[in-house]
Write an enzyme that holds these catalytic residues in place. Structure first.
Site, mmCIF file in Angstrom:
data_model
loop_
_atom_site.group_PDB
_atom_site.id
_atom_site.type_symbol
_atom_site.label_atom_id
_atom_site.label_comp_id
_atom_site.label_asym_id
_atom_site.label_seq_id
_atom_site.Cartn_x
_atom_site.Cartn_y
_atom_site.Cartn_z
ATOM 1 N N HIS A 71 11.714 29.229 31.872
ATOM 2 C CA HIS A 71 10.427 28.293 30.844
ATOM 3 C C HIS A 71 9.591 27.668 31.910
ATOM 4 C CE1 HIS A 71 8.781 26.475 27.295
ATOM 5 N NE2 HIS A 71 8.725 25.864 27.884
ATOM 6 N N ARG A 92 4.989 22.703 35.963
ATOM 7 C CA ARG A 92 5.170 22.214 37.440
ATOM 8 C C ARG A 92 6.286 22.462 37.854
ATOM 9 N NH1 ARG A 92 4.680 15.834 37.970
ATOM 10 N NH2 ARG A 92 2.465 16.046 39.758
ATOM 11 N N THR A 93 5.982 23.540 39.397
ATOM 12 C CA THR A 93 6.674 23.834 39.867
ATOM 13 C C THR A 93 6.971 23.352 40.936
ATOM 14 O OG1 THR A 93 6.290 26.344 39.474
ATOM 15 C CG2 THR A 93 7.861 26.251 41.387
ATOM 16 N N GLU A 193 17.791 9.822 45.569
ATOM 17 C CA GLU A 193 17.990 9.555 47.268
ATOM 18 C C GLU A 193 19.575 8.649 47.579
ATOM 19 O OE1 GLU A 193 15.662 9.013 45.167
ATOM 20 O OE2 GLU A 193 14.399 10.549 46.362
ATOM 21 N N SER A 212 7.563 14.869 43.701
ATOM 22 C CA SER A 212 6.050 16.455 43.209
ATOM 23 C C SER A 212 4.840 15.895 43.767
ATOM 24 C CB SER A 212 6.702 16.355 41.788
ATOM 25 O OG SER A 212 5.761 14.856 41.217
HETATM 26 N N1 HPA Z 1 13.958 8.953 42.867
HETATM 27 C C1 HPA Z 1 13.237 10.217 43.326
HETATM 28 N N2 HPA Z 1 13.140 11.629 42.201
HETATM 29 C C2 HPA Z 1 12.839 10.735 40.972
HETATM 30 C C3 HPA Z 1 13.344 8.874 40.769
HETATM 31 C C4 HPA Z 1 14.087 9.013 41.677
HETATM 32 O O1 HPA Z 1 14.582 7.858 42.211
HETATM 33 N N3 HPA Z 1 13.558 9.130 39.618
HETATM 34 C C5 HPA Z 1 12.559 10.378 39.145
HETATM 35 N N4 HPA Z 1 12.256 10.678 39.880
#
Ligand code: HPA
Length: 274
Positions: A71, A92-93, A193, A212
């Site tokens: 989708h 969004r890609t 991370e 993003s």
């Molecule tokens: N890190 C990276 N992207 C994210 C996080 C995060 O802690 N939470 C929602 N998107």
């Protein structure tokens, strides 16, 4: 399988074709503002104004993807109470999908080709500051692009000072004076991370971690748009949070905050559009 954005295509020409598709499918020749709705911001589309048309992104040049990838969402043309036209991008890609930066920023370039002079980028992200709580929206004041990639091709030197418009941040604060702001660090993802990476992000000046918005903002600036960025803090970043991160937690925080932050976003867009 080839894609319309694959070289040797000119990505700006593909964006112009996409903008022509949007004009013919929505009946709205030009849009004034564009907004990309990230996790947690989805309800804003209904609050910004009256939906004139909803178009599956797959019907717009360059948004299509090979069949198995699922989708891609919708593009909506919404008319505000003041009669301004907002292009609401619900497709969004992400960079981590591995299709290259051209596809990541195609929606932004298409918005610019559709006439939009303001690009509002929203996302769900991790918070590094302990004073922030999940469910809290924050303004993006600047970014650090840790993807080691860029939407700019060739020797294209573009100023990034005031990328996240101070003027538009001030407009947002007129709507909600309690809005805090911070520096967004874009990691490649899709893994969250490590705590060490979050400590690094903090040490180099980051407040928010996400996957993003920086690449999109660079493309918006290249296109000459004024940029406003919002992050919904869906979780405290790894190592700041006492518990492991989960995608479900991120989605749930977005769901809980959605009504409130969507109202905020719609009110800010109403002001920017007036
Ligand atoms: N890190 C990276 N992207 C994210 C996080 C995060 O802690 N939470 C929602 N998107």
């Amino acid at each position: 399988m080839t894609h319309p954005l694959d070289p040797p295509a000119d990505p700006f020409e593909v964006a112009r074709r996409a903008a022509d598709d949007i004009a013919s499918l929505t009946g709205v020749e030009r849009h004034d503002i564009a907004v990309t709705l990230g996790s947690g911001w989805g309800k804003a589309a209904d609050l910004i104004g009256e939906t004139v048309a909803t178009v599956p992104a797959t019907e717009v040049t360059g948004f299509s993807r090979p069949a198995l990838e699922g989708h891609v969402g919708t593009l909506r043309s919404v008319r505000t109470a003041q009669g301004r036209h907002v292009l609401v991008i619900g497709a969004r890609t992400h960079y981590y999908e591995g299709h290259g930066v051209r596809r990541v920023v195609h929606s932004v370039r298409t918005a610019a080709a559709s006439g939009a002079t303001t690009m509002v980028l929203t996302n769900g992200a991790g918070g590094i500051r302990e004073t922030w709580a999940p469910g809290q929206p924050v303004l993006i004041s600047d970014h650090i692009n840790l993807t080691a990639d860029t939407p700019l091709e060739g020797a294209t030197f573009i100023d990034m000072t005031d990328l996240y418009s101070a003027r538009l941040r001030a407009v947002a604060r007129e709507v909600d004076p309690t809005l805090d702001e911070g520096v967004y660090c874009q990691f490649r993802g899709p893994q969250y991370e490590t705590p060490a990476e979050v400590r690094m992000a903090r040490a180099i000046g980051g407040d928010i971690v996400g996957m993003s918005t920086a690449l999109e903002a660079i493309a918006a600036r290249q296109a000459g748009m004024e940029v406003l960025g919002f992050s919904l803090i869906t979780n405290l970043a790894a190592g700041i949070s006492p518990t492991p991160l989960s995608h479900e937690e991120v989605i749930e925080a977005g769901r809980e905050a959605e009504g409130r932050i969507s109202r905020l976003l719609a009110d800010v867009i109403g002001r920017v559009a007036s």
